[in-house]
Design a protein around this motif. Structure first.
Motif, mmCIF file in Angstrom:
data_model
loop_
_atom_site.group_PDB
_atom_site.id
_atom_site.type_symbol
_atom_site.label_atom_id
_atom_site.label_comp_id
_atom_site.label_asym_id
_atom_site.label_seq_id
_atom_site.Cartn_x
_atom_site.Cartn_y
_atom_site.Cartn_z
ATOM 1 N N GLY A 43 0.768 -1.256 -0.197
ATOM 2 C CA GLY A 43 -0.002 0.109 -0.066
ATOM 3 C C GLY A 43 0.752 1.288 -0.088
ATOM 4 O O GLY A 43 0.360 2.239 -0.381
ATOM 5 N N MET A 44 2.024 1.276 0.402
ATOM 6 C CA MET A 44 2.753 2.318 0.588
ATOM 7 C C MET A 44 4.306 2.285 0.260
ATOM 8 O O MET A 44 4.760 1.086 0.515
ATOM 9 C CB MET A 44 2.914 3.176 1.945
ATOM 10 C CG MET A 44 1.584 3.606 2.747
ATOM 11 S SD MET A 44 0.645 4.807 1.917
ATOM 12 C CE MET A 44 1.500 6.343 2.319
ATOM 13 N N GLU A 45 4.777 3.035 -0.253
ATOM 14 C CA GLU A 45 6.372 3.045 -0.766
ATOM 15 C C GLU A 45 7.035 4.213 -0.201
ATOM 16 O O GLU A 45 6.609 5.496 -0.079
ATOM 17 C CB GLU A 45 6.426 2.881 -2.088
ATOM 18 C CG GLU A 45 5.979 1.766 -2.820
ATOM 19 C CD GLU A 45 6.047 1.718 -4.239
ATOM 20 O OE1 GLU A 45 6.121 0.696 -4.831
ATOM 21 O OE2 GLU A 45 5.951 2.604 -4.881
ATOM 22 N N TYR A 46 8.399 4.165 0.194
ATOM 23 C CA TYR A 46 9.450 5.422 0.417
ATOM 24 C C TYR A 46 9.662 5.909 -0.725
ATOM 25 O O TYR A 46 9.790 5.453 -1.633
ATOM 26 C CB TYR A 46 10.492 4.667 1.241
ATOM 27 C CG TYR A 46 10.243 4.220 2.689
ATOM 28 C CD1 TYR A 46 9.993 5.026 3.721
ATOM 29 C CD2 TYR A 46 10.284 2.822 2.887
ATOM 30 C CE1 TYR A 46 9.680 4.574 4.901
ATOM 31 C CE2 TYR A 46 10.139 2.312 4.182
ATOM 32 C CZ TYR A 46 9.545 3.377 5.169
ATOM 33 O OH TYR A 46 9.601 2.853 6.579
ATOM 34 N N THR A 47 9.763 7.224 -0.584
ATOM 35 C CA THR A 47 10.191 7.833 -1.779
ATOM 36 C C THR A 47 11.611 8.845 -1.345
ATOM 37 O O THR A 47 11.638 9.260 -0.167
ATOM 38 C CB THR A 47 9.355 9.066 -2.326
ATOM 39 O OG1 THR A 47 9.020 10.124 -1.269
ATOM 40 C CG2 THR A 47 8.023 8.358 -2.749
ATOM 41 N N MET A 48 12.497 8.800 -2.121
ATOM 42 C CA MET A 48 13.731 9.607 -1.935
ATOM 43 C C MET A 48 14.333 10.425 -3.185
ATOM 44 O O MET A 48 14.031 9.951 -4.326
ATOM 45 C CB MET A 48 14.802 8.542 -1.499
ATOM 46 C CG MET A 48 14.882 7.760 -0.290
ATOM 47 S SD MET A 48 16.170 6.643 0.016
ATOM 48 C CE MET A 48 15.848 5.695 -1.179
ATOM 49 N N GLU A 49 14.643 11.640 -2.796
ATOM 50 C CA GLU A 49 15.262 12.425 -4.035
ATOM 51 C C GLU A 49 16.204 13.469 -3.460
ATOM 52 O O GLU A 49 16.119 13.639 -2.251
ATOM 53 C CB GLU A 49 14.233 13.324 -4.605
ATOM 54 C CG GLU A 49 13.391 14.152 -4.026
ATOM 55 C CD GLU A 49 12.247 15.171 -4.524
ATOM 56 O OE1 GLU A 49 12.416 15.167 -5.691
ATOM 57 O OE2 GLU A 49 11.684 15.521 -3.761
ATOM 58 N N MET A 50 17.094 13.735 -4.173
ATOM 59 C CA MET A 50 18.121 14.921 -3.699
ATOM 60 C C MET A 50 17.540 16.145 -4.004
ATOM 61 O O MET A 50 16.738 16.295 -4.937
ATOM 62 C CB MET A 50 19.540 14.847 -4.589
ATOM 63 C CG MET A 50 19.964 13.327 -4.268
ATOM 64 S SD MET A 50 20.499 13.022 -2.744
ATOM 65 C CE MET A 50 21.279 14.181 -1.958
ATOM 66 N N ALA A 51 17.438 17.064 -2.965
ATOM 67 C CA ALA A 51 16.588 18.245 -3.032
ATOM 68 C C ALA A 51 17.740 19.481 -3.270
ATOM 69 O O ALA A 51 18.771 19.465 -2.180
ATOM 70 C CB ALA A 51 15.645 18.296 -1.945
ATOM 71 N N PRO A 52 17.212 20.302 -3.988
ATOM 72 C CA PRO A 52 18.418 21.469 -4.097
ATOM 73 C C PRO A 52 18.046 22.503 -2.969
ATOM 74 O O PRO A 52 18.898 23.252 -2.855
ATOM 75 C CB PRO A 52 17.783 22.036 -5.428
ATOM 76 C CG PRO A 52 16.491 21.737 -5.644
ATOM 77 C CD PRO A 52 16.311 20.330 -5.049
ATOM 78 N N ALA A 53 17.060 22.282 -2.295
ATOM 79 C CA ALA A 53 16.647 23.194 -1.213
ATOM 80 C C ALA A 53 15.379 22.626 -0.405
ATOM 81 O O ALA A 53 14.870 21.629 -0.800
ATOM 82 C CB ALA A 53 16.067 24.696 -1.698
ATOM 83 N N ALA A 54 15.461 23.021 0.822
ATOM 84 C CA ALA A 54 14.332 22.476 1.730
ATOM 85 C C ALA A 54 13.102 23.449 1.358
ATOM 86 O O ALA A 54 12.953 24.665 1.295
ATOM 87 C CB ALA A 54 14.649 22.704 3.263
ATOM 88 N N ASP A 55 11.867 22.688 1.314
ATOM 89 C CA ASP A 55 10.845 23.178 1.386
ATOM 90 C C ASP A 55 10.295 23.612 2.525
ATOM 91 O O ASP A 55 10.611 23.452 3.748
ATOM 92 C CB ASP A 55 9.550 22.366 0.899
ATOM 93 C CG ASP A 55 9.920 21.788 -0.682
ATOM 94 O OD1 ASP A 55 10.405 22.604 -1.522
ATOM 95 O OD2 ASP A 55 9.199 20.785 -0.858
ATOM 96 N N ALA A 56 9.325 24.814 2.783
ATOM 97 C CA ALA A 56 8.975 25.488 4.164
ATOM 98 C C ALA A 56 8.365 24.477 4.778
ATOM 99 O O ALA A 56 8.713 24.510 6.035
ATOM 100 C CB ALA A 56 7.909 26.539 3.852
ATOM 101 N N ALA A 57 7.710 23.409 4.609
ATOM 102 C CA ALA A 57 7.086 22.535 5.664
ATOM 103 C C ALA A 57 7.905 21.227 5.828
ATOM 104 O O ALA A 57 7.675 20.319 6.593
ATOM 105 C CB ALA A 57 5.902 21.911 5.107
ATOM 106 N N ASP A 58 9.106 20.854 5.315
ATOM 107 C CA ASP A 58 10.048 19.920 5.641
ATOM 108 C C ASP A 58 10.677 19.841 7.013
ATOM 109 O O ASP A 58 11.071 21.157 7.310
ATOM 110 C CB ASP A 58 11.252 20.066 4.581
ATOM 111 C CG ASP A 58 10.872 19.488 3.108
ATOM 112 O OD1 ASP A 58 9.732 18.863 2.840
ATOM 113 O OD2 ASP A 58 11.657 19.723 2.005
#
Length: 124
Positions: A43-58
């Protein structure tokens, strides 16, 4: 973030710290963003990505030179998780030891959580 003051929401092993640091440097990224999405047998999977910046809610967790960003929709499901990195002859990758998981599929790629009180489903 759903956390206890003074307690990090996730822990990152030295092996995972080293790999995240390598990825951040190689991709010139701010950090590794982890999250959840619907999918897989359980039903659910982990996601991962390299982020250029943090989003406000991260939620941003800094461990040494490694930085992990937790997407807002995944924060309550990842509390208490240990993030590790394992290398082997057949496969290498990040491993999540998550105490909130109630079931996983046979291949280990998807997971399930208990439904939250007051909700009808175990999805994000």
């Amino acid at each position: 973030m759903f956390s206890i003051p003074g307690t990090p929401p996730v822990t990152v092993t030295p092996a995972a710290q080293a790999q995240i640091r390598r990825l951040m440097t190689g991709k010139d990224a701010f950090g590794l963003r982890i999250g959840l999405k619907k999918g897989g047998c359980a039903g659910m999977e982990y996601t991962m990505e390299m982020a250029p910046a943090a989003d406000a809610a991260d939620e941003v967790i800094e461990v040494g030179e490694a930085r992990v960003l937790i997407a807002p929709t995944a924060q309550m499901f990842l509390f208490g998780t240990e993030i590790d990195y394992e290398s082997g002859l057949l496969e290498s990758g990040f491993k999540f030891r998550n105490p909130n998981v109630t079931e996983s599929c046979g291949c280990g790629e998807s997971i399930r959580f208990e439904p939250l009180e007051g909700s009808r489903a175990s999805s994000v």
